[in-house]
Write a protein that holds these residues in place. Structure first.
Motif, PDB file in Angstrom:
ATOM      1  N   SER A   1      36.745  56.937  14.671  1.00 35.05           N
ATOM      2  CA  SER A   1      36.942  55.737  14.890  1.00 35.05           C
ATOM      3  C   SER A   1      36.152  55.233  16.245  1.00 35.05           C
ATOM      4  N   SER A   2      34.997  54.401  16.244  1.00 33.35           N
ATOM      5  CA  SER A   2      34.280  54.176  17.246  1.00 33.35           C
ATOM      6  C   SER A   2      35.185  53.448  18.369  1.00 33.35           C
ATOM      7  N   ALA A   3      35.999  52.389  17.917  1.00 35.77           N
ATOM      8  CA  ALA A   3      36.809  51.875  18.870  1.00 35.77           C
ATOM      9  C   ALA A   3      37.949  52.947  19.604  1.00 35.77           C
TER      10      ALA A   3
ATOM     11  N   ARG B   1      35.886  54.589  22.335  1.00 39.46           N
ATOM     12  CA  ARG B   1      35.419  54.103  23.538  1.00 39.46           C
ATOM     13  C   ARG B   1      36.578  54.359  24.643  1.00 39.46           C
TER      14      ARG B   1
ATOM     15  N   ARG C   1      47.301  46.776  12.324  1.00 42.53           N
ATOM     16  CA  ARG C   1      46.990  48.045  11.470  1.00 42.53           C
ATOM     17  C   ARG C   1      45.755  48.708  11.861  1.00 42.53           C
ATOM     18  N   LEU C   2      45.238  48.833  13.150  1.00 44.77           N
ATOM     19  CA  LEU C   2      44.315  49.425  13.571  1.00 44.77           C
ATOM     20  C   LEU C   2      44.346  50.407  14.631  1.00 44.77           C
ATOM     21  N   VAL C   3      43.637  51.302  14.883  1.00 42.78           N
ATOM     22  CA  VAL C   3      43.332  51.981  15.907  1.00 42.78           C
ATOM     23  C   VAL C   3      42.232  51.557  16.940  1.00 42.78           C
TER      24      VAL C   3
ATOM     25  N   SER D   1      40.611  47.712  22.122  1.00 45.40           N
ATOM     26  CA  SER D   1      40.095  48.941  22.961  1.00 45.40           C
ATOM     27  C   SER D   1      39.460  48.256  24.344  1.00 45.40           C
TER      28      SER D   1
ATOM     29  N   HIS E   1      30.428  45.649  15.501  1.00 47.87           N
ATOM     30  CA  HIS E   1      31.661  46.521  14.863  1.00 47.87           C
ATOM     31  C   HIS E   1      32.469  45.813  13.963  1.00 47.87           C
TER      32      HIS E   1
ATOM     33  N   ASN F   1      33.665  47.469   9.918  1.00 44.53           N
ATOM     34  CA  ASN F   1      34.619  48.157   9.821  1.00 44.53           C
ATOM     35  C   ASN F   1      35.177  48.578   8.671  1.00 44.53           C
TER      36      ASN F   1
ATOM     37  N   ARG G   1      38.077  48.431   6.668  1.00 39.83           N
ATOM     38  CA  ARG G   1      38.867  47.352   5.793  1.00 39.83           C
ATOM     39  C   ARG G   1      37.634  46.379   5.007  1.00 39.83           C
TER      40      ARG G   1
HETATM   41  N1  LIG Z   1      38.560  45.065  17.838  1.00 37.20           N
HETATM   42  C1  LIG Z   1      39.406  46.194  17.788  1.00 37.20           C
HETATM   43  C2  LIG Z   1      38.884  47.063  16.455  1.00 37.20           C
HETATM   44  C3  LIG Z   1      39.782  48.173  16.127  1.00 37.20           C
HETATM   45  C4  LIG Z   1      39.434  48.646  14.874  1.00 37.20           C
HETATM   46  O1  LIG Z   1      38.622  47.903  13.937  1.00 37.20           O
HETATM   47  N2  LIG Z   1      39.560  49.881  14.572  1.00 37.20           N
HETATM   48  C5  LIG Z   1      39.086  50.496  13.460  1.00 37.20           C
HETATM   49  C6  LIG Z   1      38.578  51.820  13.639  1.00 37.20           C
HETATM   50  S1  LIG Z   1      37.198  51.716  14.664  1.00 37.20           S
HETATM   51  C7  LIG Z   1      40.346  50.548  12.420  1.00 37.20           C
HETATM   52  O2  LIG Z   1      41.561  50.836  12.742  1.00 37.20           O
HETATM   53  N3  LIG Z   1      40.239  50.383  11.005  1.00 37.20           N
HETATM   54  C8  LIG Z   1      41.244  50.351   9.886  1.00 37.20           C
HETATM   55  C9  LIG Z   1      40.930  49.770   8.912  1.00 37.20           C
HETATM   56  O3  LIG Z   1      39.611  49.130   8.695  1.00 37.20           O
HETATM   57  O4  LIG Z   1      41.765  49.775   8.031  1.00 37.20           O
HETATM   58  C10 LIG Z   1      39.330  47.076  19.002  1.00 37.20           C
HETATM   59  O5  LIG Z   1      38.264  47.062  19.826  1.00 37.20           O
HETATM   60  O6  LIG Z   1      40.320  47.752  19.385  1.00 37.20           O
END
Ligand SMILES: N[C@@H](CCC(=O)N[C@@H](CS)C(=O)NCC(=O)O)C(=O)O
Length: 213
Positions: free
Chosen positions: A9-11, A14, A50-52, A65, A104, A108, A110
């Motif tokens: 995960s790029s976020a 960071r 539901r994001l990391v 992030s 980004h 992503n 999803r």
């Molecule tokens: N804007 C958010 C973006 C977070 C994000 O999109 N994380 C991605 C991984 S880089 C994620 O969890 N994706 C899970 C999915 O798409 O189901 C941040 O900067 O934290």
């Protein structure tokens, strides 16, 4: 501190860079995105989006992030990840947002899954979509870095900043998807310079506990 994250995960990457730059220790809690662990009820209870990444610190849960990195910068000001003057801070934030908001989200997991599963697009179309947004988005970053008097070995001067924390993971993603990068020589020069720094090396995906080939 606990960081819920995923090696690719790029976020998350960071935030790992910022934690390393600030020498802040943390527990690494993997959330396997490719297996859909971010969608499971136990994680969704912590992260409604539901994001990391998700950072836990002293009972507080922080998401997004860039907000997490600014939080870290405020609780541990050295070394600073934002420069001294309002105009300089605006430049660094704009570079970071040009990647975090304009590139980004379009690529992503999803969003890519939606293109193929719900909209019936092929892998080739999905990859063309991915490359288009990365290549054109990085070109805009290149135009802001190339020839700007504030650009140094890093995006802004001779110290890593928030902008570098966001730029480097985006290049890792671009390489994974075979994006063109020969049109962004200044971006790549900054990237190569960052990747000499121990904090960026330590935070990279291959050095994560959940790393896979
Ligand atoms: N804007 C958010 C973006 C977070 C994000 O999109 N994380 C991605 C991984 S880089 C994620 O969890 N994706 C899970 C999915 O798409 O189901 C941040 O900067 O934290």
């Amino acid at each position: 501190m606990k960081l819920y994250n995923y090696f690719r995960s790029s976020a998350s990457f960071r935030v790992r860079i910022a934690l390393q730059l600030k020498s802040l220790p943390y527990d690494y809690l993997p959330v396997h995105l490719a297996k859909g662990e971010q969608l499971q009820p136990n994680y969704a209870a912590l992260s409604p989006e539901r994001l990391v990444p998700l950072l836990e610190d002293q009972g507080r849960r922080l998401n997004q992030s860039l907000a997490i990195i600014e939080y870290l910068d405020e609780i541990q000001p050295e070394p600073p990840l934002l420069p001294g003057s309002p105009a300089e801070r605006a430049r660094v934030r704009a570079l970071a947002l040009d990647i975090a908001c304009e590139i980004h989200p379009l690529n992503n997991l999803r969003v890519l899954k939606y293109l193929t599963r719900e909209l019936g697009q092929t892998e080739d179309t999905k990859n063309a979509w991915y490359r288009h947004w990365v290549e054109s988005g990085l070109e805009a970053v290149e135009q802001q870095l190339a020839g700007h008097p504030a650009t140094g070995p890093y995006c802004h001067g001779d110290m890593p900043s928030l902008a570098d924390c966001v730029l480097v993971p985006q290049i890792f993603n671009a390489r994974r998807f075979d994006c063109r990068l020969d049109h962004v020589p200044t971006v790549m020069k900054v990237f190569e310079h960052c990747m000499q720094h121990p904090a960026f090396i330590a935070a990279q995906p291959s050095n994560c506990p959940d790393a896979e080939q």
